[in-house]
Design a protein around this motif. Sequence first.
Motif, PDB file in Angstrom:
ATOM      1  N   ASP A  37      79.108 -46.300   0.006  1.00 31.55           N
ATOM      2  CA  ASP A  37      78.618 -46.740   1.317  1.00 31.55           C
ATOM      3  C   ASP A  37      77.349 -47.573   1.157  1.00 31.55           C
ATOM      4  O   ASP A  37      77.181 -48.612   1.808  1.00 31.55           O
ATOM      5  CB  ASP A  37      78.332 -45.530   2.214  1.00 31.55           C
ATOM      6  CG  ASP A  37      79.580 -44.984   2.901  1.00 31.55           C
ATOM      7  OD1 ASP A  37      80.574 -45.733   3.005  1.00 31.55           O
ATOM      8  OD2 ASP A  37      79.557 -43.807   3.318  1.00 31.55           O
ATOM      9  N   HIS A  38      76.462 -47.136   0.290  1.00 32.65           N
ATOM     10  CA  HIS A  38      75.212 -47.851   0.022  1.00 32.65           C
ATOM     11  C   HIS A  38      75.488 -49.271  -0.481  1.00 32.65           C
ATOM     12  O   HIS A  38      74.765 -50.218  -0.120  1.00 32.65           O
ATOM     13  CB  HIS A  38      74.398 -47.070  -1.015  1.00 32.65           C
ATOM     14  CG  HIS A  38      73.160 -47.761  -1.488  1.00 32.65           C
ATOM     15  ND1 HIS A  38      72.001 -47.799  -0.743  1.00 32.65           N
ATOM     16  CD2 HIS A  38      72.893 -48.446  -2.645  1.00 32.65           C
ATOM     17  CE1 HIS A  38      71.072 -48.474  -1.410  1.00 32.65           C
ATOM     18  NE2 HIS A  38      71.581 -48.865  -2.558  1.00 32.65           N
ATOM     19  N   LEU A  39      76.542 -49.419  -1.279  1.00 36.34           N
ATOM     20  CA  LEU A  39      76.880 -50.716  -1.861  1.00 36.34           C
ATOM     21  C   LEU A  39      77.875 -51.508  -1.006  1.00 36.34           C
ATOM     22  O   LEU A  39      78.258 -52.619  -1.377  1.00 36.34           O
ATOM     23  CB  LEU A  39      77.465 -50.513  -3.267  1.00 36.34           C
ATOM     24  CG  LEU A  39      76.519 -49.879  -4.292  1.00 36.34           C
ATOM     25  CD1 LEU A  39      77.255 -49.621  -5.606  1.00 36.34           C
ATOM     26  CD2 LEU A  39      75.304 -50.761  -4.522  1.00 36.34           C
ATOM     27  N   GLY A  40      78.297 -50.935   0.122  1.00 31.75           N
ATOM     28  CA  GLY A  40      79.229 -51.620   1.000  1.00 31.75           C
ATOM     29  C   GLY A  40      80.619 -51.783   0.413  1.00 31.75           C
ATOM     30  O   GLY A  40      81.303 -52.775   0.680  1.00 31.75           O
ATOM     31  N   VAL A  41      81.055 -50.805  -0.381  1.00 27.41           N
ATOM     32  CA  VAL A  41      82.337 -50.908  -1.083  1.00 27.41           C
ATOM     33  C   VAL A  41      83.458 -50.290  -0.254  1.00 27.41           C
ATOM     34  O   VAL A  41      83.363 -49.154   0.192  1.00 27.41           O
ATOM     35  CB  VAL A  41      82.262 -50.213  -2.461  1.00 27.41           C
ATOM     36  CG1 VAL A  41      83.647 -50.129  -3.096  1.00 27.41           C
ATOM     37  CG2 VAL A  41      81.297 -50.952  -3.371  1.00 27.41           C
TER      38      VAL A  41
END
Length: 262
Positions: free
Chosen positions: A82-86
């Motif tokens: 989620d942090h990396l937008g994956v």
Amino acid sequence: MRIAELDGLHVHYTDEGDPDGAPVVFANSLGTDLRLWDKVLPLLPAGLRLIRYDKRGHGLTQASKAPYSMGMLVRDAEQLLDHLGVKDALFVGLSIGGMIGQGLSVKRMDQVRALVISNSAAKIGTADMWHERIAAARAGGIEPMADTVMERWFSKKFRAKPELHAWRSMLVQQTVDGYTGCCAAIAGTDFYTPTSGLRLPVQGIAGSEDGATPPDLVRETIDLVPGSRFALMRGAGHLPCVEDPEGYARILTDFIKETGHV
């Protein structure tokens, strides 16, 4: 060096390749860090976004107090992605990493579109076995068990190589909280029912000389998922990406292409 702060936990990760490419996420085994994949990544097709991370208490990721649950480790992976937008990643998990991949695939279908379960299973060992290992590590540290672990990890041929000493050193440098915490997570995990409900492309990988997760155990889990694939790497042990990175990369590349993950 990249560090993400996720609910107060500092997680070390790498994010390489094409930032706009199809994401491939790698989760490593108990007692190793993200360098487990060093020899494989350069052999994969160009144009992919390649993400690795050190799980809780391993490598350069912060250790919290043991014990850990598998739900906690799955949540760490979930929050990192989620942090990396994956989204729609191909998740490659080895050993405990394969268990994390199973849990994440059930929990977040938006994050995982294809799964590699390598040298892993829906259930590994018995709770008593893992609790005995936890007690031993708590009493004497990881060093006294290191030689036995190397025998489970690697084939006899590989154990004769000087490189073995680097992997032994990696093992004993893990934190006791990280190692025993993850042992506790494995002890409490039985994914047979949730994994049998998965309906996504799955590639299984086993090593013929694996003393930790023998091929029959791996195959039993892979067969839970309809349409899954299974590959046996002959002559390799629990970490076939180390012993035969070229063969491992070929299996991953074929799976990447077959699933249209390019």
